[in-house]
Design an enzyme around this catalytic site. Structure first.
Site, PDB file in Angstrom:
ATOM      1  N   LEU A 165       0.866  -1.172   0.000  1.00 42.70           N
ATOM      2  CA  LEU A 165       0.000   0.000   0.000  1.00 42.70           C
ATOM      3  C   LEU A 165       0.905   1.224   0.000  1.00 42.70           C
ATOM      4  O   LEU A 165       1.988   1.207   0.596  1.00 42.70           O
ATOM      5  CB  LEU A 165      -0.894   0.038   1.251  1.00 42.70           C
ATOM      6  CG  LEU A 165      -2.017  -0.998   1.364  1.00 42.70           C
ATOM      7  CD1 LEU A 165      -2.771  -0.812   2.678  1.00 42.70           C
ATOM      8  CD2 LEU A 165      -2.977  -0.926   0.188  1.00 42.70           C
ATOM      9  N   ASP A 166       0.474   2.302  -0.655  1.00 41.80           N
ATOM     10  CA  ASP A 166       1.251   3.536  -0.630  1.00 41.80           C
ATOM     11  C   ASP A 166       1.428   4.010   0.811  1.00 41.80           C
ATOM     12  O   ASP A 166       0.606   3.708   1.680  1.00 41.80           O
ATOM     13  CB  ASP A 166       0.533   4.638  -1.419  1.00 41.80           C
ATOM     14  CG  ASP A 166       0.439   4.314  -2.903  1.00 41.80           C
ATOM     15  OD1 ASP A 166       1.283   3.556  -3.397  1.00 41.80           O
ATOM     16  OD2 ASP A 166      -0.493   4.824  -3.557  1.00 41.80           O
ATOM     17  N   ARG A 167       2.481   4.778   1.031  1.00 45.89           N
ATOM     18  CA  ARG A 167       2.788   5.289   2.377  1.00 45.89           C
ATOM     19  C   ARG A 167       1.573   5.943   3.031  1.00 45.89           C
ATOM     20  O   ARG A 167       1.286   5.727   4.214  1.00 45.89           O
ATOM     21  CB  ARG A 167       3.930   6.309   2.290  1.00 45.89           C
ATOM     22  CG  ARG A 167       4.355   6.869   3.656  1.00 45.89           C
ATOM     23  CD  ARG A 167       5.028   8.223   3.510  1.00 45.89           C
ATOM     24  NE  ARG A 167       6.206   8.164   2.685  1.00 45.89           N
ATOM     25  CZ  ARG A 167       7.454   8.076   3.158  1.00 45.89           C
ATOM     26  NH1 ARG A 167       7.661   8.026   4.458  1.00 45.89           N
ATOM     27  NH2 ARG A 167       8.474   8.039   2.330  1.00 45.89           N
TER      28      ARG A 167
END
Length: 296
Positions: A136-138
């Site tokens: 997942l993106d940051r």
């Protein structure tokens, strides 16, 4: 087995998928020794359908709800402001991550979920490491699964699209969406600056399909559920922008609309077939309160 999100966080909540004795069920669903599970039972740390039970052979049937006190288990020693353990067995671990932490190490950044889990495994004397299966993106929050050994990691990674049968996100997007539901599909490709852009025709990138369903709306924002048919980099963020309703708080593909000062994207449902036991695993978290408050 389905994880129940709307229950107190000091218990791990499980649902029986067939007929079991209580001890048998706990041993098959918890990554703990027989002695530890017995101690939890004797210590009144198990509830069945809301009632404390200490009987080892207490009968369970499909749909019976079992709650296991976290204070009686290894996870009580696990504390992180960024990561919550949702489920764990000997082969894999499912977590819910907060925004602001990477899925794995990148460059010089030391703050990442894999490092947090490796530290937890070390402190709880588990001889394993966290193996990254998906990302997942940051700044995206929500559910993720990590393997605890290479065999499980390989099974998950190479069979991901067969194993995962439902994966959904919820987002707050800018503006009032007209259509209640629909599908957007096109080709996604990164440019030299690592910005993903879309094309209605094959641009040498990867074909991406996203289904959307509007859950709520105001004249300023819409609360949208996204179901991924494909899992491409930045897929939801690019497709939302393509529709003219970018995800709020998205500094890369957004329009500056940032009502709660975070990327308003949350992976709230993850359903997969366990790669080892072949059991159906269904996990769902609550829609973040800050998202829902915009639609009061």
């Amino acid at each position: 087995m389905r994880y129940q999100p709307n229950q107190p966080n000091d218990y791990l909540h499980l649902v029986a998928d067939g007929d079991y004795g209580l001890l048998e069920f706990l041993l098959s669903h918890l990554n703990e020794s027989r002695n530890k599970v017995k101690a939890t039972l004797q210590g009144r740390g198990i509830k069945v359908n809301g009632k404390t039970v200490t009987q080892f052979d207490y009968p369970l049937h499909a749909g019976t709800k079992v709650a296991v006190s976290r204070s009686k288990r290894n996870q009580q020693g696990f504390k992180s402001k960024y990561v919550k353990i949702v489920y764990e067995d000997r082969w894999l671990i499912v977590i819910e991550k907060n925004p602001g932490i990477l899925s794995m190490a990148a460059g010089h950044s030391s703050l990442n979920v894999k490092a947090v889990l490796d530290d937890y495994f070390h402190k709880s004397r588990q001889k394993c490491r966290a193996h990254v299966v998906h990302r997942l993106d940051r700044d995206t929050s929500g559910l993720m699964v990590y393997a605890k050994d290479m065999e499980t990691e390989q099974l998950l990674e190479h069979n991901w699209h067969d194993i995962v049968y439902d994966r959904r996100y919820v987002a707050v997007v800018s503006g009032e969406m007209r259509d209640d539901e629909g599908t957007i599909a096109n080709w996604l490709k990164d440019n030299k600056a690592y910005v993903t852009y879309s094309s209605p025709t094959d641009n040498g990138g990867k074909y991406a399909v996203t289904h959307f369903h509007v859950l709520d709306r105001t004249c300023n924002h819409s609360l949208v559920e996204y179901r991924l048919e494909t899992g491409r980099k930045n897929q939801i963020r690019v497709h939302s922008a393509d529709m003219g309703h970018p995800v709020c708080g998205d500094v890369k593909y957004g329009n500056g609309d940032d009502p709660i000062h975070r990327l308003c994207l949350h992976a709230y449902m993850l359903c997969f077939t366990h790669p080892i036991t072949h059991e159906r695993m269904e996990f769902e978290t609550l829609i973040p309160t800050a998202f829902r408050m915009l639609f009061k």
